[in-house]
Motif scaffolding. Structure first.
Motif, short mmCIF file in Angstrom:
data_model
loop_
_atom_site.label_atom_id
_atom_site.label_comp_id
_atom_site.label_asym_id
_atom_site.label_seq_id
_atom_site.Cartn_x
_atom_site.Cartn_y
_atom_site.Cartn_z
N LEU A 80 0.87 -1.04 0.00
CA LEU A 80 -0.11 0.06 -0.18
C LEU A 80 0.94 1.28 0.15
CD1 LEU A 80 -3.34 0.70 1.96
CD2 LEU A 80 -1.54 2.30 2.24
N SER A 81 0.49 2.02 -0.94
CA SER A 81 1.29 3.59 -1.05
C SER A 81 2.82 3.23 -1.29
CB SER A 81 1.11 4.23 0.23
OG SER A 81 1.45 5.55 0.12
N MET A 82 3.74 3.73 -0.15
CA MET A 82 5.07 3.09 -0.44
C MET A 82 5.23 1.76 -0.72
SD MET A 82 8.02 3.93 2.24
CE MET A 82 9.97 3.44 1.65
N GLY A 83 4.52 1.02 0.09
CA GLY A 83 4.37 -0.24 -0.16
C GLY A 83 4.48 -0.92 -1.73
N ASP B 169 -3.63 1.56 -3.16
CA ASP B 169 -3.39 3.14 -3.06
C ASP B 169 -1.95 3.61 -3.26
OD1 ASP B 169 -6.23 4.12 -1.56
OD2 ASP B 169 -5.64 1.99 -0.97
N THR B 170 -1.71 3.30 -4.62
CA THR B 170 -0.18 3.79 -4.78
C THR B 170 -0.29 4.29 -6.21
OG1 THR B 170 1.91 2.87 -4.85
CG2 THR B 170 0.17 1.34 -5.70
N THR C 221 -2.70 9.57 -3.35
CA THR C 221 -2.62 8.60 -4.58
C THR C 221 -3.79 8.61 -5.41
OG1 THR C 221 -2.38 6.48 -3.57
CG2 THR C 221 -0.45 7.55 -4.18
N PRO C 222 -4.37 9.62 -6.04
CA PRO C 222 -5.90 9.63 -6.45
C PRO C 222 -6.06 8.35 -7.58
CG PRO C 222 -4.50 11.47 -6.84
CD PRO C 222 -3.63 10.79 -6.21
N PRO C 223 -7.30 8.26 -7.69
CA PRO C 223 -7.79 6.95 -8.35
C PRO C 223 -7.28 7.23 -9.76
CG PRO C 223 -9.46 7.77 -7.16
CD PRO C 223 -8.57 8.60 -6.90
N LEU D 111 -5.85 5.39 3.30
CA LEU D 111 -5.64 4.11 4.09
C LEU D 111 -6.84 3.07 4.11
CD1 LEU D 111 -3.77 5.75 7.25
CD2 LEU D 111 -2.69 4.81 5.16
N SER D 112 -7.14 2.64 2.71
CA SER D 112 -7.99 1.83 2.69
C SER D 112 -8.24 0.67 3.50
CB SER D 112 -8.19 1.49 1.09
OG SER D 112 -7.18 0.56 0.65
N THR D 113 -7.07 -0.04 3.77
CA THR D 113 -7.21 -1.40 4.47
C THR D 113 -7.94 -1.07 5.94
OG1 THR D 113 -4.80 -0.87 5.24
CG2 THR D 113 -5.31 -2.35 3.32
#
Length: 237
Positions: free
Chosen positions: A68-71, A93-94, A192-194, A218-220
């Motif tokens: 997620l994101s940086m992940g 979300d990345t 990180t927009p859609p 942070l969707s999770t």
């Protein structure tokens, strides 16, 4: 029930900036049905390449990978270093683009705060950037976000910002990703927009795009049941 084609497949989850294993607390039980679940340690290095190498050194020979994101940035680096080891990929979300100069400039004030002993302020301010506006008053969610920042700490935050600012352009490698891929994003994600997830999904052949309503970055944590359903479907595919 899990699809037997994925039974026993290990799952590696990579947190994002200022995030710890708590980011995936709600996802681990449903994913565990498919195989052992590991939350990667991404805290110790300051380049995407080094973080990815450390994760790969500790990972199973073949695994499903979610970040997620940086992940997600780290997941792209893992795909560059060892694509044959990744059986399934989930990018949450990345984005695939490199850092823009204006993004770097926005990072610098927070980095200066972290360097000067004001990291708690950074974590407090980031909450309102990360989550859906409807969750601004959610004390429980805020407590989790602040706890994750405390668990990762200021020095990790500064290392991560260096890695993020120097990340490569991952768009050029999208077409080469051949494993089953989920691309997921909160509909109200400001970080990180859609449109960035749509770009990724358009570039990866056969990928599936899921947009989660009423969710920020942070969707999770914000919409765990909807994210869990998407991840279970991904693992069972």
């Amino acid at each position: 029930m899990p699809d037997t084609s994925s039974a026993g497949l290990p799952v590696v989850l990579i947190p994002g900036l200022n995030c710890s294993a708590r980011l995936y607390a709600e996802q681990i039980p449903p994913l565990w049905r498919f195989g052992p679940v590991t939350v990667a340690d991404h805290r110790r290095d300051d380049t995407m390449a080094a973080i990815a190498r450390r994760i790969l050194a500790a990972a199973p020979p073949r695994f499903a990978l979610a970040g997620l994101s940086m992940g997600g940035y780290i997941a792209f680096e893992i795909m560059r270093q060892a694509p044959q080891r990744v059986a399934k990929l989930a990018l949450l979300d990345t984005g695939a683009r490199p850092e823009a100069p204006e993004q770097t400039e926005r990072r610098r004030p927070a980095m200066e705060k972290a360097k000067s002993g004001r990291f708690a302020e950074v974590a407090e301010e980031s909450f309102f950037f990360f989550v859906h506006p409807d969750r601004y008053g959610d004390a429980a969610l805020k407590a989790v976000v602040l706890a994750m920042a405390e668990e990762t700490g200021a020095q990790t935050y500064l290392r991560h910002q260096q890695a993020i600012m120097a990340r490569p352009d991952s768009r050029r490698g999208l077409a080469a990703i051949a494993c089953p891929t989920l691309v997921l994003v909160g509909e109200q994600d400001k970080g990180t927009p859609p449109e960035l997830s749509r770009e990724i999904a358009a570039g990866i052949p056969g990928s599936r795009l899921v947009i989660i309503p009423d969710s920020g970055h942070l969707s999770t944590l914000e919409q765990p049941q909807a994210v869990n359903q998407a991840l279970v479907d991904w693992m069972a595919s």
